[in-house]
Design a protein around this motif. Structure first.
Motif, mmCIF file in Angstrom:
data_model
loop_
_atom_site.group_PDB
_atom_site.id
_atom_site.type_symbol
_atom_site.label_atom_id
_atom_site.label_comp_id
_atom_site.label_asym_id
_atom_site.label_seq_id
_atom_site.Cartn_x
_atom_site.Cartn_y
_atom_site.Cartn_z
ATOM 1 N N PRO A 201 2.927 16.753 -15.320
ATOM 2 C CA PRO A 201 1.915 17.336 -16.207
ATOM 3 C C PRO A 201 0.812 16.336 -16.526
ATOM 4 O O PRO A 201 1.088 15.164 -16.795
ATOM 5 C CB PRO A 201 2.725 17.697 -17.466
ATOM 6 C CG PRO A 201 4.115 17.903 -16.973
ATOM 7 C CD PRO A 201 4.292 16.931 -15.854
ATOM 8 N N ALA A 202 -0.433 16.804 -16.481
ATOM 9 C CA ALA A 202 -1.624 16.015 -16.825
ATOM 10 C C ALA A 202 -1.997 14.978 -15.772
ATOM 11 O O ALA A 202 -2.943 14.214 -15.965
ATOM 12 C CB ALA A 202 -1.474 15.341 -18.188
ATOM 13 N N ASP A 203 -1.295 14.910 -14.640
ATOM 14 C CA ASP A 203 -1.704 14.005 -13.567
ATOM 15 C C ASP A 203 -3.085 14.397 -13.037
ATOM 16 O O ASP A 203 -3.412 15.582 -12.926
ATOM 17 C CB ASP A 203 -0.714 14.065 -12.399
ATOM 18 C CG ASP A 203 0.467 13.129 -12.565
ATOM 19 O OD1 ASP A 203 0.554 12.484 -13.622
ATOM 20 O OD2 ASP A 203 1.307 13.064 -11.650
ATOM 21 N N LYS A 204 -3.882 13.403 -12.718
ATOM 22 C CA LYS A 204 -5.157 13.621 -12.042
ATOM 23 C C LYS A 204 -5.228 12.606 -10.906
ATOM 24 O O LYS A 204 -5.991 11.644 -10.940
ATOM 25 C CB LYS A 204 -6.332 13.457 -13.004
ATOM 26 C CG LYS A 204 -7.660 13.925 -12.408
ATOM 27 C CD LYS A 204 -8.802 13.843 -13.415
ATOM 28 C CE LYS A 204 -10.098 14.327 -12.800
ATOM 29 N NZ LYS A 204 -11.218 14.267 -13.781
ATOM 30 N N LEU A 205 -4.423 12.854 -9.887
ATOM 31 C CA LEU A 205 -4.211 11.867 -8.836
ATOM 32 C C LEU A 205 -5.333 11.875 -7.817
ATOM 33 O O LEU A 205 -5.826 12.927 -7.413
ATOM 34 C CB LEU A 205 -2.879 12.133 -8.140
ATOM 35 C CG LEU A 205 -1.630 12.126 -9.031
ATOM 36 C CD1 LEU A 205 -0.393 12.415 -8.189
ATOM 37 C CD2 LEU A 205 -1.488 10.798 -9.765
ATOM 38 N N ASP A 206 -5.696 10.670 -7.407
ATOM 39 C CA ASP A 206 -6.677 10.475 -6.345
ATOM 40 C C ASP A 206 -5.896 10.181 -5.067
ATOM 41 O O ASP A 206 -5.199 9.160 -4.984
ATOM 42 C CB ASP A 206 -7.593 9.304 -6.709
ATOM 43 C CG ASP A 206 -8.627 9.004 -5.628
ATOM 44 O OD1 ASP A 206 -8.610 9.665 -4.568
ATOM 45 O OD2 ASP A 206 -9.457 8.090 -5.855
ATOM 46 N N PRO A 207 -5.975 11.045 -4.053
ATOM 47 C CA PRO A 207 -5.232 10.790 -2.809
ATOM 48 C C PRO A 207 -5.562 9.438 -2.186
ATOM 49 O O PRO A 207 -4.712 8.847 -1.511
ATOM 50 C CB PRO A 207 -5.665 11.940 -1.893
ATOM 51 C CG PRO A 207 -6.116 13.021 -2.824
ATOM 52 C CD PRO A 207 -6.737 12.309 -3.994
ATOM 53 N N ALA A 208 -6.769 8.951 -2.412
ATOM 54 C CA ALA A 208 -7.169 7.657 -1.853
ATOM 55 C C ALA A 208 -6.507 6.495 -2.571
ATOM 56 O O ALA A 208 -6.604 5.347 -2.116
ATOM 57 C CB ALA A 208 -8.684 7.499 -1.908
ATOM 58 N N ARG A 209 -5.834 6.748 -3.686
ATOM 59 C CA ARG A 209 -5.113 5.709 -4.433
ATOM 60 C C ARG A 209 -3.616 5.994 -4.471
ATOM 61 O O ARG A 209 -2.906 5.441 -5.306
ATOM 62 C CB ARG A 209 -5.627 5.609 -5.875
ATOM 63 C CG ARG A 209 -7.076 5.151 -6.025
ATOM 64 C CD ARG A 209 -7.421 5.045 -7.499
ATOM 65 N NE ARG A 209 -8.789 4.667 -7.754
ATOM 66 C CZ ARG A 209 -9.237 3.413 -7.836
ATOM 67 N NH1 ARG A 209 -8.385 2.423 -7.675
ATOM 68 N NH2 ARG A 209 -10.504 3.165 -8.075
ATOM 69 N N SER A 210 -3.139 6.844 -3.587
ATOM 70 C CA SER A 210 -1.746 7.284 -3.642
ATOM 71 C C SER A 210 -1.074 7.188 -2.273
ATOM 72 O O SER A 210 -1.735 7.232 -1.235
ATOM 73 C CB SER A 210 -1.670 8.735 -4.141
ATOM 74 O OG SER A 210 -2.247 8.880 -5.423
ATOM 75 N N ASP A 211 0.266 7.044 -2.305
ATOM 76 C CA ASP A 211 1.127 7.129 -1.123
ATOM 77 C C ASP A 211 0.842 6.020 -0.104
ATOM 78 O O ASP A 211 0.219 5.011 -0.423
ATOM 79 C CB ASP A 211 1.008 8.526 -0.497
ATOM 80 C CG ASP A 211 1.332 9.626 -1.505
ATOM 81 O OD1 ASP A 211 2.299 9.453 -2.257
ATOM 82 O OD2 ASP A 211 0.596 10.631 -1.558
ATOM 83 N N GLY A 212 1.333 6.188 1.116
ATOM 84 C CA GLY A 212 1.209 5.176 2.157
ATOM 85 C C GLY A 212 2.482 5.085 2.975
ATOM 86 O O GLY A 212 3.573 5.422 2.499
ATOM 87 N N ASP A 213 2.350 4.651 4.231
ATOM 88 C CA ASP A 213 3.510 4.480 5.116
ATOM 89 C C ASP A 213 4.293 3.210 4.781
ATOM 90 O O ASP A 213 5.523 3.183 4.877
ATOM 91 C CB ASP A 213 3.058 4.397 6.575
ATOM 92 C CG ASP A 213 2.423 5.682 7.078
ATOM 93 O OD1 ASP A 213 2.781 6.768 6.572
ATOM 94 O OD2 ASP A 213 1.565 5.605 7.983
ATOM 95 N N LEU A 214 3.563 2.153 4.454
ATOM 96 C CA LEU A 214 4.157 0.852 4.146
ATOM 97 C C LEU A 214 3.513 0.320 2.889
ATOM 98 O O LEU A 214 2.393 0.706 2.529
ATOM 99 C CB LEU A 214 3.918 -0.149 5.284
ATOM 100 C CG LEU A 214 4.357 0.232 6.698
ATOM 101 C CD1 LEU A 214 3.787 -0.762 7.705
ATOM 102 C CD2 LEU A 214 5.872 0.279 6.797
ATOM 103 N N CYS A 215 4.189 -0.595 2.215
ATOM 104 C CA CYS A 215 3.556 -1.271 1.082
ATOM 105 C C CYS A 215 3.960 -2.739 1.073
ATOM 106 O O CYS A 215 5.011 -3.117 1.605
ATOM 107 C CB CYS A 215 3.917 -0.614 -0.256
ATOM 108 S SG CYS A 215 5.572 -0.999 -0.872
ATOM 109 N N VAL A 216 3.096 -3.555 0.495
ATOM 110 C CA VAL A 216 3.382 -4.970 0.282
ATOM 111 C C VAL A 216 2.961 -5.324 -1.139
ATOM 112 O O VAL A 216 1.813 -5.083 -1.535
ATOM 113 C CB VAL A 216 2.627 -5.888 1.266
ATOM 114 C CG1 VAL A 216 3.085 -7.336 1.058
ATOM 115 C CG2 VAL A 216 2.851 -5.461 2.705
#
Length: 460
Positions: A201-216
């Motif tokens: 609830p109330a999320d306003k997610l930017d796809p360009a700042r979310s998720d990914g295949d890998l992270c460091v």
């Protein structure tokens, strides 16, 4: 405040960040010389303290050489701290939280399984060197073939290791991409809990700042050391993976060691008072590390964990015009000492049944502390490693600032999603918060042997 994403154990905010990080930076500054990182470390020789088994370096001609190091704890000044890269668990989880962060999520741009494995091998080798204060490659930034690019970018020459840790994770799209394709033959090994986080609830997610295949996750006490590490890992990944998004953080918003004071977040409150600590391995086993047999399809994840990130923008200007009474009621703690409004000191257990005049609870039903406390969330807890961020200003001239929330949990389905669903819907602080980025990654166990690579158990 701990941000709407504050884990149950981190039911309060942060103490004035200053003394510790400033001292660390002062030590880092005094430790810098005209030597390259290679020369600095070589001069230190066996006297350089390494926390646990690590890699020490010598120099032979223009080449870096890795070998056994002397072990020592507490002998090195903060800027000279080195954490071992190889081990049962990855560093940067229960490690004492450093003051600076550069977090990066990557998209894998190849569909060649062998190329992905080769990248993980190269990243492992580079990370083992970088965390010990060495360059990303064997030659360093000023040696090697003269007509080829250097194998290290060079901006960290002369800087001490500053406690650098590098922590790697795998996103759900590594197993099945957005079109449900199994690019690397990993679909049948995807953990059941590794799915995109729900839209709360109330999320306003930017796809360009979310998720990914890998992270460091790169953490250090010097921002240039952390940025240098991500830059070189991205350089090594060229042609195989590319950065999808990244975040710079400063001023930790939690403590992961009993030797660290409780920090403060950008709302000025102590953050993470009840965070899990490295000195209690039993609690880490219960709430952080994935046990053997937890997921039949994902036995490779045993000894690993799940990493949750949430980019939480704070309405700084409206908060600064809010009365102290209202601020404390929204948090559920006093702003000066961080004590619960039910009384006591910072580390006193909140008494949610205690009422004041007219039977009104001293800690409100919409107070952050109440909704985030383990007692209100079936006893589950999480290990937080969040950081403040300021990304300039918005188009309205307000600070684009907030909390980059990071938490490590044994199972996000039980240790995070139910609590965050409740916080998003009921927490009074949501008036001042907006969640703009979100991601979930599976963090494999550490590369225990120097001959192994991160994620090897997933591919074998």
């Amino acid at each position: 405040m701990a941000g709407a994403d504050q884990p149950p154990e981190a039911d309060s905010p942060r103490e004035p960040a200053g003394s510790e990080s400033d001292a660390d930076r002062a030590s880092a500054g005094s430790g810098r010389t005209g030597l390259s990182r290679r020369g600095l470390f070589g001069a230190a020789g066996a006297g350089a303290a390494v926390l646990g088994a690590g890699i020490a370096a010598g120099v032979a001609g223009d080449r870096w050489l890795a070998g056994p190091s002397a072990a020592g704890v507490g002998a090195a000044p903060p800027a000279e701290r080195r954490y071992p890269f190889h081990g049962t668990h990855q560093a940067g989880i229960a490690t004492p939280v450093q003051d600076r962060l550069h977090f990066a999520a990557f998209d894998v741009t190849t569909e060649d399984r062998a190329a992905l494995i080769d990248l993980l091998r190269k990243w492992t080798a580079a990370a083992a060197r970088l965390t010990q204060g060495l360059g990303a490659g064997e030659f360093g930034p000023t040696s090697g073939p003269y007509d080829a690019p250097p194998d290290d970018t060079g901006e960290a020459v002369g800087l001490p290791p500053s406690g650098l840790t590098l922590t790697f994770g795998f996103g759900p799209t590594l197993f099945r991409d957005d079109h449900r394709r199994d690019r690397f033959g990993l679909a049948d090994r995807q953990p059941a809990a590794l799915r995109r986080l729900p839209h709360f609830p109330a999320d306003k997610l930017d796809p360009a700042r979310s998720d990914g295949d890998l992270c460091v996750q790169a953490c250090a006490d010097d921002p240039q050391v952390a940025v240098h590490a991500i830059r070189n890992l991205a350089r090594i990944a060229f042609g195989t993976a590319a950065i999808r998004w990244s975040e710079l953080g400063f001023g930790r918003t939690s403590s992961t060691s009993t030797g660290q004071a409780t920090p403060r977040n950008l709302f000025g409150f102590k953050d993470g008072t009840a965070n899990l600590k490295a000195e209690d391995p039993a609690l880490l086993d219960d709430h952080v590390w994935v046990p053997p047999g937890a997921d039949r399809a994902a036995g490779w994840l045993a000894g690993g964990t799940y990493l949750i990130t949430r980019r939480i923008s704070m309405a700084i200007e409206p908060w600064d015009r809010t009365s102290l009474r209202e601020q404390e009621n929204l948090i559920g703690r006093t702003k000066d000492a961080g004590a619960p409004l039910s009384g006591g000191t910072e580390f006193s257990q909140p008494d949610f049944g205690l009422s004041g005049r007219g039977g009104v609870p001293l800690i409100g039903t919409d107070a952050h502390v109440r909704l985030a406390h383990p007692d209100q969330n079936d006893g589950v807890r999480m290990l937080r490693r969040g950081f403040n961020f300021v990304d300039g200003t918005t188009g309205l001239g307000r600070l684009d600032a907030g909390l980059f929330f990071i938490a490590f949990v044994r199972d996000p389905r039980s240790h995070y999603i139910p609590m965050q669903t409740r916080l998003s819907a009921q927490d009074g602080l949501m008036e001042y918060l907006q969640h703009t980025g979100s991601a979930l990654f599976a963090v494999p166990p550490g590369a225990a042997a120097e001959s192994s690579y991160l994620g090897e158990s997933l591919f074998t």
